[in-house]
Design an enzyme around this catalytic site. Structure first.
Site, PDB file in Angstrom:
ATOM      1  N   ARG A  83       0.852  -1.321  -0.078  1.00 34.93           N
ATOM      2  CA  ARG A  83       0.394  -0.123   0.030  1.00 34.93           C
ATOM      3  C   ARG A  83       0.805   1.335  -0.116  1.00 34.93           C
ATOM      4  O   ARG A  83       1.680   1.361   0.315  1.00 34.93           O
ATOM      5  CB  ARG A  83      -0.876  -0.226   1.522  1.00 34.93           C
ATOM      6  CG  ARG A  83      -1.758   1.260   1.307  1.00 34.93           C
ATOM      7  CD  ARG A  83      -2.893   1.038   1.172  1.00 34.93           C
ATOM      8  NE  ARG A  83      -3.996   2.589   1.226  1.00 34.93           N
ATOM      9  CZ  ARG A  83      -5.193   2.743   1.601  1.00 34.93           C
ATOM     10  NH1 ARG A  83      -5.379   1.298   2.564  1.00 34.93           N
ATOM     11  NH2 ARG A  83      -5.523   3.385   2.324  1.00 34.93           N
ATOM     12  N   ARG A  92      -5.953   2.199  -3.883  1.00 42.22           N
ATOM     13  CA  ARG A  92      -4.654   0.904  -3.440  1.00 42.22           C
ATOM     14  C   ARG A  92      -4.508  -0.062  -3.547  1.00 42.22           C
ATOM     15  O   ARG A  92      -5.825  -1.070  -4.172  1.00 42.22           O
ATOM     16  CB  ARG A  92      -4.919   1.320  -1.892  1.00 42.22           C
ATOM     17  CG  ARG A  92      -6.593   0.900  -2.040  1.00 42.22           C
ATOM     18  CD  ARG A  92      -7.582   1.751  -2.080  1.00 42.22           C
ATOM     19  NE  ARG A  92      -7.491   2.954  -2.144  1.00 42.22           N
ATOM     20  CZ  ARG A  92      -7.987   3.745  -0.711  1.00 42.22           C
ATOM     21  NH1 ARG A  92      -9.260   3.158  -0.102  1.00 42.22           N
ATOM     22  NH2 ARG A  92      -7.902   5.416  -0.784  1.00 42.22           N
ATOM     23  N   ASP A  95      -7.017  -2.064   1.337  1.00 45.34           N
ATOM     24  CA  ASP A  95      -7.453  -1.434   2.149  1.00 45.34           C
ATOM     25  C   ASP A  95      -8.000  -2.166   3.604  1.00 45.34           C
ATOM     26  O   ASP A  95      -8.769  -3.225   3.067  1.00 45.34           O
ATOM     27  CB  ASP A  95      -8.477   0.089   1.615  1.00 45.34           C
ATOM     28  CG  ASP A  95      -8.827   0.646   2.954  1.00 45.34           C
ATOM     29  OD1 ASP A  95      -8.008   1.629   3.892  1.00 45.34           O
ATOM     30  OD2 ASP A  95      -9.777   1.558   2.635  1.00 45.34           O
ATOM     31  N   ASP A  97     -10.023  -0.953   6.526  1.00 44.01           N
ATOM     32  CA  ASP A  97     -11.072  -0.244   7.800  1.00 44.01           C
ATOM     33  C   ASP A  97     -11.807  -1.278   8.933  1.00 44.01           C
ATOM     34  O   ASP A  97     -12.534  -2.251   8.136  1.00 44.01           O
ATOM     35  CB  ASP A  97     -11.121   0.301   6.879  1.00 44.01           C
ATOM     36  CG  ASP A  97     -11.804   1.353   6.196  1.00 44.01           C
ATOM     37  OD1 ASP A  97     -10.152   2.095   5.856  1.00 44.01           O
ATOM     38  OD2 ASP A  97     -11.374   1.638   4.775  1.00 44.01           O
TER      39      ASP A  97
HETATM   40  C1  X6L Z   1     -18.680  12.896  -1.769  1.00 39.43           C
HETATM   41  C2  X6L Z   1     -17.584  13.065  -1.131  1.00 39.43           C
HETATM   42  C3  X6L Z   1     -19.052  11.831  -1.598  1.00 39.43           C
HETATM   43  C4  X6L Z   1     -16.369  11.791  -0.691  1.00 39.43           C
HETATM   44  C5  X6L Z   1     -18.434  10.902  -1.703  1.00 39.43           C
HETATM   45  C6  X6L Z   1     -16.699   8.060  -0.808  1.00 39.43           C
HETATM   46  C7  X6L Z   1     -15.509   9.657   0.333  1.00 39.43           C
HETATM   47  C8  X6L Z   1     -16.001   7.353   0.159  1.00 39.43           C
HETATM   48  C9  X6L Z   1     -13.846   8.216  -0.120  1.00 39.43           C
HETATM   49  C10 X6L Z   1     -16.782  10.569  -1.318  1.00 39.43           C
HETATM   50  C11 X6L Z   1     -16.373   9.561  -0.298  1.00 39.43           C
HETATM   51  C12 X6L Z   1     -14.453   7.861   0.194  1.00 39.43           C
HETATM   52  C13 X6L Z   1     -13.281   2.675  -1.960  1.00 39.43           C
HETATM   53  C14 X6L Z   1     -13.979   3.730  -2.685  1.00 39.43           C
HETATM   54  C15 X6L Z   1     -12.349   4.636  -1.638  1.00 39.43           C
HETATM   55  C16 X6L Z   1     -13.290   1.473  -1.138  1.00 39.43           C
HETATM   56  C17 X6L Z   1     -14.930   2.102  -3.367  1.00 39.43           C
HETATM   57  C18 X6L Z   1     -14.138   6.402   0.637  1.00 39.43           C
HETATM   58  C19 X6L Z   1     -11.569   6.388   0.915  1.00 39.43           C
HETATM   59  N1  X6L Z   1     -12.352   3.662  -1.373  1.00 39.43           N
HETATM   60  N2  X6L Z   1     -14.775   3.099  -3.689  1.00 39.43           N
HETATM   61  N3  X6L Z   1     -13.252   5.007  -2.336  1.00 39.43           N
HETATM   62  N4  X6L Z   1     -14.571   1.004  -2.624  1.00 39.43           N
HETATM   63  N5  X6L Z   1     -15.826   1.589  -3.950  1.00 39.43           N
HETATM   64  O1  X6L Z   1     -13.055   0.779  -0.810  1.00 39.43           O
HETATM   65  O2  X6L Z   1     -14.692   5.373   1.035  1.00 39.43           O
HETATM   66  S1  X6L Z   1     -11.355   6.489  -1.052  1.00 39.43           S
HETATM   67 MG    MG Z   2     -11.524   2.545   3.204  1.00 41.69          MG
HETATM   68 MG    MG Z   3      -8.887   2.679   4.887  1.00 35.69          MG
END
Ligand code: X6L
Ligand code: MG
Ligand code: MG
Length: 171
Positions: A83, A92, A95, A97
């Site tokens: 990572r 990544r 991850d 969590d």
């Molecule tokens: C507006 C702004 C809407 C931010 C959503 C959602 C930001 C999720 C970060 C958000 C927002 C995250 C994964 C991911 C990430 C994952 C999928 C996060 C952190 N990790 N998308 N995006 N799966 N499908 O594991 O969860 S980055």
């Molecule tokens: Mg995450």
């Molecule tokens: Mg994390």
């Protein structure tokens, strides 16, 4: 003994292999037992939307580790699997969590449980509810299966998993 639920995701390289390696490393930890593994879901990226699709799963653990010790075990698995943290919300290899730890609400410098905003993310909720449909937000008492985000699009069943053993044994 403590019960914990984790969310795992990967969107670089061999995504399935990264998830399998992470679950294997969790299981090989002397203080962790992997009790359940969800099916594998392919999910549209949230946060930073211009990146590859994710594979996401949830796992249920039994562990004698405290929550902060479990976090550091998760971080060492992330590091082992290469990572990098270059871009916020970026791609990544893996991850891990911590979503829930017993029915505790935890706030330290490094760890917030229940995981922040998990109730708004179908890629977290759908696999979690598959392994335990009765699980509730320990703070609000709401069932995660009743969260509106459960209905969001962008979470597709990619490979059904019947039990943790099946996931750990494959190839
Ligand atoms: C507006 C702004 C809407 C931010 C959503 C959602 C930001 C999720 C970060 C958000 C927002 C995250 C994964 C991911 C990430 C994952 C999928 C996060 C952190 N990790 N998308 N995006 N799966 N499908 O594991 O969860 S980055
Ligand atoms: Mg995450
Ligand atoms: Mg994390």
């Amino acid at each position: 003994m403590n019960a914990a639920y984790l969310s795992l995701g990967s969107n670089i390289g061999n995504r399935l292999e990264h998830l399998k390696q992470a679950v294997r490393l969790l299981h090989e930890h002397p203080a962790v037992k992997v009790k359940k593994v969800s099916s594998i879901y392919e999910t549209e990226p949230l946060g930073l939307t211009e990146q590859a699709k994710f594979l996401n799963i949830a796992v249920e653990l039994e562990t004698s580790l405290g929550a902060v010790e479990l976090l550091s075990a998760c971080q060492s698995i992330e590091n082992k699997l290469g990572r990098m943290r270059k871009i916020r919300w970026g791609p990544r290899t893996v991850d891990l969590d911590i979503l829930l730890y017993n029915e505790q609400s935890i706030q330290t410098e490094d760890l917030i449980v229940p995981h922040l905003r998990m109730q708004e993310r179908a890629f977290v909720l759908v696999p979690l509810v598959e392994i335990n449909s009765e699980v509730k937000n320990p703070v609000t008492g709401s069932l995660y299966r009743e969260e509106p985000a459960m209905e969001e699009e962008g979470v597709i069943l990619w490979k059904p998993i019947q039990n943790a053993g099946e996931f750990l044994q494959q190839d």
